[in-house]
Design a protein around this motif. Structure first.
Motif, PDB file in Angstrom:
ATOM      1  N   PHE A  77      46.766  66.614  71.177  1.00 21.27           N
ATOM      2  CA  PHE A  77      46.802  65.641  72.274  1.00 21.27           C
ATOM      3  C   PHE A  77      45.722  64.579  72.117  1.00 21.27           C
ATOM      4  O   PHE A  77      45.977  63.393  72.320  1.00 21.27           O
ATOM      5  CB  PHE A  77      46.646  66.373  73.616  1.00 21.27           C
ATOM      6  N   ILE A  78      44.519  65.007  71.732  1.00 26.63           N
ATOM      7  CA  ILE A  78      43.421  64.056  71.520  1.00 26.63           C
ATOM      8  C   ILE A  78      43.753  63.105  70.371  1.00 26.63           C
ATOM      9  O   ILE A  78      43.449  61.912  70.438  1.00 26.63           O
ATOM     10  CB  ILE A  78      42.092  64.798  71.287  1.00 26.63           C
ATOM     11  N   ALA A  79      44.401  63.622  69.330  1.00 30.16           N
ATOM     12  CA  ALA A  79      44.817  62.756  68.221  1.00 30.16           C
ATOM     13  C   ALA A  79      45.808  61.709  68.704  1.00 30.16           C
ATOM     14  O   ALA A  79      45.738  60.540  68.307  1.00 30.16           O
ATOM     15  CB  ALA A  79      45.424  63.589  67.093  1.00 30.16           C
ATOM     16  N   GLY A  80      46.718  62.099  69.570  1.00 28.90           N
ATOM     17  CA  GLY A  80      47.661  61.138  70.132  1.00 28.90           C
ATOM     18  C   GLY A  80      46.974  60.074  70.965  1.00 28.90           C
ATOM     19  O   GLY A  80      47.340  58.893  70.914  1.00 28.90           O
ATOM     20  N   VAL A  81      45.961  60.483  71.731  1.00 25.79           N
ATOM     21  CA  VAL A  81      45.205  59.511  72.538  1.00 25.79           C
ATOM     22  C   VAL A  81      44.442  58.550  71.638  1.00 25.79           C
ATOM     23  O   VAL A  81      44.402  57.336  71.888  1.00 25.79           O
ATOM     24  CB  VAL A  81      44.254  60.248  73.511  1.00 25.79           C
ATOM     25  N   VAL A  82      43.848  59.072  70.571  1.00 23.81           N
ATOM     26  CA  VAL A  82      43.092  58.219  69.647  1.00 23.81           C
ATOM     27  C   VAL A  82      44.025  57.219  68.971  1.00 23.81           C
ATOM     28  O   VAL A  82      43.691  56.028  68.840  1.00 23.81           O
ATOM     29  CB  VAL A  82      42.333  59.083  68.610  1.00 23.81           C
ATOM     30  N   PHE A  83      45.206  57.654  68.561  1.00 26.57           N
ATOM     31  CA  PHE A  83      46.151  56.710  67.958  1.00 26.57           C
ATOM     32  C   PHE A  83      46.690  55.732  68.998  1.00 26.57           C
ATOM     33  O   PHE A  83      47.029  54.599  68.673  1.00 26.57           O
ATOM     34  CB  PHE A  83      47.290  57.438  67.262  1.00 26.57           C
ATOM     35  N   GLY A  84      46.763  56.142  70.262  1.00 30.04           N
ATOM     36  CA  GLY A  84      47.118  55.208  71.322  1.00 30.04           C
ATOM     37  C   GLY A  84      46.068  54.125  71.493  1.00 30.04           C
ATOM     38  O   GLY A  84      46.403  52.951  71.691  1.00 30.04           O
ATOM     39  N   LEU A  85      44.800  54.502  71.405  1.00 31.99           N
ATOM     40  CA  LEU A  85      43.732  53.501  71.462  1.00 31.99           C
ATOM     41  C   LEU A  85      43.792  52.569  70.255  1.00 31.99           C
ATOM     42  O   LEU A  85      43.561  51.371  70.382  1.00 31.99           O
ATOM     43  CB  LEU A  85      42.366  54.190  71.536  1.00 31.99           C
ATOM     44  N   ALA A  86      44.100  53.131  69.094  1.00 25.56           N
ATOM     45  CA  ALA A  86      44.245  52.293  67.905  1.00 25.56           C
ATOM     46  C   ALA A  86      45.425  51.332  68.065  1.00 25.56           C
ATOM     47  O   ALA A  86      45.363  50.184  67.626  1.00 25.56           O
ATOM     48  CB  ALA A  86      44.430  53.159  66.658  1.00 25.56           C
ATOM     49  N   PHE A  87      46.487  51.785  68.722  1.00 21.41           N
ATOM     50  CA  PHE A  87      47.629  50.908  68.993  1.00 21.41           C
ATOM     51  C   PHE A  87      47.218  49.752  69.894  1.00 21.41           C
ATOM     52  O   PHE A  87      47.674  48.617  69.709  1.00 21.41           O
ATOM     53  CB  PHE A  87      48.762  51.698  69.637  1.00 21.41           C
ATOM     54  N   LEU A  88      46.367  50.025  70.870  1.00 29.97           N
ATOM     55  CA  LEU A  88      45.906  48.959  71.750  1.00 29.97           C
ATOM     56  C   LEU A  88      45.060  47.929  71.007  1.00 29.97           C
ATOM     57  O   LEU A  88      44.982  46.771  71.425  1.00 29.97           O
ATOM     58  CB  LEU A  88      45.113  49.550  72.913  1.00 29.97           C
ATOM     59  N   LEU A  89      44.419  48.349  69.912  1.00 32.32           N
ATOM     60  CA  LEU A  89      43.605  47.406  69.141  1.00 32.32           C
ATOM     61  C   LEU A  89      44.434  46.520  68.228  1.00 32.32           C
ATOM     62  O   LEU A  89      44.220  45.318  68.160  1.00 32.32           O
ATOM     63  CB  LEU A  89      42.570  48.170  68.311  1.00 32.32           C
ATOM     64  N   LYS A  90      45.377  47.086  67.484  1.00 33.25           N
ATOM     65  CA  LYS A  90      46.077  46.320  66.447  1.00 33.25           C
ATOM     66  C   LYS A  90      47.597  46.358  66.548  1.00 33.25           C
ATOM     67  O   LYS A  90      48.265  45.597  65.892  1.00 33.25           O
ATOM     68  CB  LYS A  90      45.698  46.838  65.065  1.00 33.25           C
ATOM     69  N   GLY A  91      48.169  47.282  67.273  1.00 36.85           N
ATOM     70  CA  GLY A  91      49.622  47.324  67.398  1.00 36.85           C
ATOM     71  C   GLY A  91      50.262  48.388  66.528  1.00 36.85           C
ATOM     72  O   GLY A  91      49.712  49.468  66.313  1.00 36.85           O
ATOM     73  N   LEU A  92      51.444  48.087  66.022  1.00 33.62           N
ATOM     74  CA  LEU A  92      52.277  49.070  65.336  1.00 33.62           C
ATOM     75  C   LEU A  92      51.698  49.698  64.071  1.00 33.62           C
ATOM     76  O   LEU A  92      52.099  50.815  63.735  1.00 33.62           O
ATOM     77  CB  LEU A  92      53.638  48.460  65.017  1.00 33.62           C
ATOM     78  N   PRO A  93      50.798  49.071  63.323  1.00 33.67           N
ATOM     79  CA  PRO A  93      50.259  49.764  62.152  1.00 33.67           C
ATOM     80  C   PRO A  93      49.580  51.094  62.484  1.00 33.67           C
ATOM     81  O   PRO A  93      49.564  51.994  61.656  1.00 33.67           O
ATOM     82  CB  PRO A  93      49.250  48.772  61.576  1.00 33.67           C
ATOM     83  N   ALA A  94      49.080  51.239  63.689  1.00 36.34           N
ATOM     84  CA  ALA A  94      48.454  52.510  64.073  1.00 36.34           C
ATOM     85  C   ALA A  94      49.474  53.638  64.044  1.00 36.34           C
ATOM     86  O   ALA A  94      49.198  54.732  63.543  1.00 36.34           O
ATOM     87  CB  ALA A  94      47.833  52.395  65.465  1.00 36.34           C
ATOM     88  N   TYR A  95      50.673  53.382  64.563  1.00 34.03           N
ATOM     89  CA  TYR A  95      51.698  54.426  64.556  1.00 34.03           C
ATOM     90  C   TYR A  95      52.263  54.647  63.153  1.00 34.03           C
ATOM     91  O   TYR A  95      52.709  55.744  62.843  1.00 34.03           O
ATOM     92  CB  TYR A  95      52.811  54.089  65.541  1.00 34.03           C
ATOM     93  N   ALA A  96      52.233  53.630  62.317  1.00 29.42           N
ATOM     94  CA  ALA A  96      52.641  53.827  60.923  1.00 29.42           C
ATOM     95  C   ALA A  96      51.671  54.770  60.217  1.00 29.42           C
ATOM     96  O   ALA A  96      52.095  55.687  59.504  1.00 29.42           O
ATOM     97  CB  ALA A  96      52.703  52.489  60.199  1.00 29.42           C
ATOM     98  N   PHE A  97      50.369  54.567  60.440  1.00 26.56           N
ATOM     99  CA  PHE A  97      49.383  55.489  59.867  1.00 26.56           C
ATOM    100  C   PHE A  97      49.566  56.903  60.410  1.00 26.56           C
ATOM    101  O   PHE A  97      49.431  57.880  59.681  1.00 26.56           O
ATOM    102  CB  PHE A  97      47.961  55.010  60.156  1.00 26.56           C
ATOM    103  N   MET A  98      49.866  57.012  61.697  1.00 25.55           N
ATOM    104  CA  MET A  98      50.054  58.338  62.294  1.00 25.55           C
ATOM    105  C   MET A  98      51.264  59.041  61.689  1.00 25.55           C
ATOM    106  O   MET A  98      51.193  60.221  61.326  1.00 25.55           O
ATOM    107  CB  MET A  98      50.222  58.223  63.801  1.00 25.55           C
TER     108      MET A  98
END
Length: 83
Positions: A49-70
């Motif tokens: 769950f914490i990993a999902g929150v961290v990738f959500g914060l990364a999404f807020l910074l740059k957008g879709l590349p965060a979910y591609a990395f995830m």
């Protein structure tokens, strides 16, 4: 010449300001990948769950590349487990 370049005000303030978001994004993506690895190894739902929150914060910074990395980070252990 390198020291002279680094002391220019434009380099110190403007280019440093532009690079700050990339460094922050890199921090959140790396933290998320580490948390996904821990989640995969330990199987803790809280860490996932914490990993999902961290990738959500990364999404807020740059957008879709965060979910591609995830997604790529989640596929790597699954692929390596099959071998």
């Amino acid at each position: 010449s390198s020291l002279v370049f680094l002391t220019f005000g434009n380099v110190l303030f403007f280019y440093g300001f532009l690079g700050e978001i990339d460094i922050t994004f890199t921090f959140f993506v790396f933290l998320g990948i580490c948390l996904l690895y821990i989640w995969w190894s330990a199987g803790s739902k809280v860490v996932g769950f914490i990993a999902g929150v961290v990738f959500g914060l990364a999404f807020l910074l740059k957008g879709l590349p965060a979910y591609a990395f995830m997604c790529i980070s989640m596929l790597c252990p699954i692929y390596s487990q099959g071998k």
